[in-house]
Design a protein around this motif. Sequence first.
Motif, PDB file in Angstrom:
ATOM      1  N   SER A  88      88.473  88.576  33.546  1.00 31.41           N
ATOM      2  CA  SER A  88      87.390  89.012  34.422  1.00 31.41           C
ATOM      3  C   SER A  88      87.900  90.155  35.276  1.00 31.41           C
ATOM      4  O   SER A  88      88.811  89.970  36.092  1.00 31.41           O
ATOM      5  CB  SER A  88      86.920  87.861  35.320  1.00 31.41           C
ATOM      6  N   TYR A 144      82.996  91.418  33.080  1.00 30.94           N
ATOM      7  CA  TYR A 144      82.989  92.192  34.321  1.00 30.94           C
ATOM      8  C   TYR A 144      81.642  91.930  34.973  1.00 30.94           C
ATOM      9  O   TYR A 144      80.597  92.242  34.399  1.00 30.94           O
ATOM     10  CB  TYR A 144      83.178  93.679  34.036  1.00 30.94           C
ATOM     11  N   LEU A 145      81.662  91.338  36.161  1.00 28.34           N
ATOM     12  CA  LEU A 145      80.432  90.847  36.784  1.00 28.34           C
ATOM     13  C   LEU A 145      79.825  91.801  37.812  1.00 28.34           C
ATOM     14  O   LEU A 145      78.655  91.660  38.170  1.00 28.34           O
ATOM     15  CB  LEU A 145      80.706  89.492  37.442  1.00 28.34           C
ATOM     16  N   LYS A 146      80.596  92.766  38.281  1.00 27.09           N
ATOM     17  CA  LYS A 146      80.088  93.693  39.299  1.00 27.09           C
ATOM     18  C   LYS A 146      79.259  94.806  38.648  1.00 27.09           C
ATOM     19  O   LYS A 146      79.471  95.146  37.485  1.00 27.09           O
ATOM     20  CB  LYS A 146      81.245  94.293  40.083  1.00 27.09           C
ATOM     21  N   ILE A 205      91.851  84.822  34.013  1.00 24.57           N
ATOM     22  CA  ILE A 205      91.417  83.592  34.676  1.00 24.57           C
ATOM     23  C   ILE A 205      91.610  82.357  33.812  1.00 24.57           C
ATOM     24  O   ILE A 205      91.372  81.233  34.263  1.00 24.57           O
ATOM     25  CB  ILE A 205      89.951  83.705  35.144  1.00 24.57           C
ATOM     26  N   ARG A 221      84.682  79.361  39.844  1.00 32.24           N
ATOM     27  CA  ARG A 221      83.340  79.900  40.067  1.00 32.24           C
ATOM     28  C   ARG A 221      83.102  81.144  39.209  1.00 32.24           C
ATOM     29  O   ARG A 221      82.040  81.310  38.610  1.00 32.24           O
ATOM     30  CB  ARG A 221      83.152  80.245  41.548  1.00 32.24           C
ATOM     31  N   GLU A 222      84.115  81.992  39.130  1.00 34.45           N
ATOM     32  CA  GLU A 222      84.003  83.200  38.313  1.00 34.45           C
ATOM     33  C   GLU A 222      83.902  82.836  36.831  1.00 34.45           C
ATOM     34  O   GLU A 222      83.145  83.452  36.075  1.00 34.45           O
ATOM     35  CB  GLU A 222      85.211  84.093  38.568  1.00 34.45           C
ATOM     36  N   TYR A 250      89.718  80.373  40.021  1.00 35.61           N
ATOM     37  CA  TYR A 250      88.714  81.229  39.394  1.00 35.61           C
ATOM     38  C   TYR A 250      87.586  80.419  38.745  1.00 35.61           C
ATOM     39  O   TYR A 250      86.869  80.929  37.886  1.00 35.61           O
ATOM     40  CB  TYR A 250      89.359  82.124  38.323  1.00 35.61           C
ATOM     41  N   ALA A 263      80.343  81.832  35.903  1.00 33.60           N
ATOM     42  CA  ALA A 263      79.435  82.978  35.772  1.00 33.60           C
ATOM     43  C   ALA A 263      79.640  83.693  34.443  1.00 33.60           C
ATOM     44  O   ALA A 263      78.664  84.048  33.753  1.00 33.60           O
ATOM     45  CB  ALA A 263      79.656  83.938  36.936  1.00 33.60           C
TER      46      ALA A 263
END
Length: 318
Positions: free
Chosen positions: A38, A84-86, A43, A8-9, A6, A12
């Motif tokens: 996340s 929460y990235l979406k 993560i 990369r996540e 995780y 962000a």
Amino acid sequence: MIESSYEREFKAIAQEYERSGGNVSDFLRKDIVSIIVSGNKIIGRNTVEGVHLRAKELDNGVEVWLDIDDGIVVDNPIHLCTGYLKPEGVQTVLIHNRIGDGSKVKFISHCVFPSGKNFTHSMVADTNVGKGAEMLYEDTHMHSKDGGVTVMATYRTRVEEGGRFQNLFYLTKTRVGKLYVKMYVDLEKNASAHLESKVYEREDDYLEIDEEINLNGEGSSGIAKTTVFATDQSKAKIINKAYGNAPFSRGHIECNEIIKGDAVEVGTVPELYVKNEKAELTHEASIGRVNVKQMETLMSKGLSEEEATDLIIKGMLR
């Protein structure tokens, strides 16, 4: 520590976390309790001696249990980061905190939802503060600029004899979207609580805050304080309640709402209920525009009306 799959996540979320005032390096220290969420994935996590951290992934979120042994002083703040990235989706976070007798701890929580256009975050935290224990929970939110984030946050806290509890909620740096906050506190003998919320509304943001302090124990005391700056077409409804159920209990509720804009709609409702003749409850509420004298003083020093307003509001919401 951070799960390798995780990374990369994490990067962000870390970028948004730092924008909200957090320090990402705290998550990488082995002497600090931390957990990073996340979506419905955990993560990263770390804990120290005397602090027991357990977590479970749910279909649309996570559930976390944090237990602190009796007599433990946690030197560094416990860091919680929920992201929460979406742009669309639902996230549910369930938190169970148990603070042992005589323990002392500070929580720093950041919720970052930078892309939300049709996103709902639901959080329920139930907390028990042990006898003579001290707990501070500071919760800072960063939402998207689109106003598409809906947050429903519920805090339920029981403070045992001689315990002290503070809950600070801040959403001042970004759009609110839709925000519903509920805080319930039950206080036993000589226990105390301080609840404080600060929110800056823009455009068509919507806010509801419902706070309740139950002074159940003799000598218990509580304060609930809310500050809201509402602009443009935003709306806010604030309800503060205090119940004086025990002798020599003391409670105070305060709500200050500052408005700027002809289309703003705000309201505040203080509710005091005394069930013991030796209890003492007070309230203070105000709704109005930015202080004119402060505005004139700042403008006389060369600031524009907008700059002066911004400076005054920043001082209120600091």
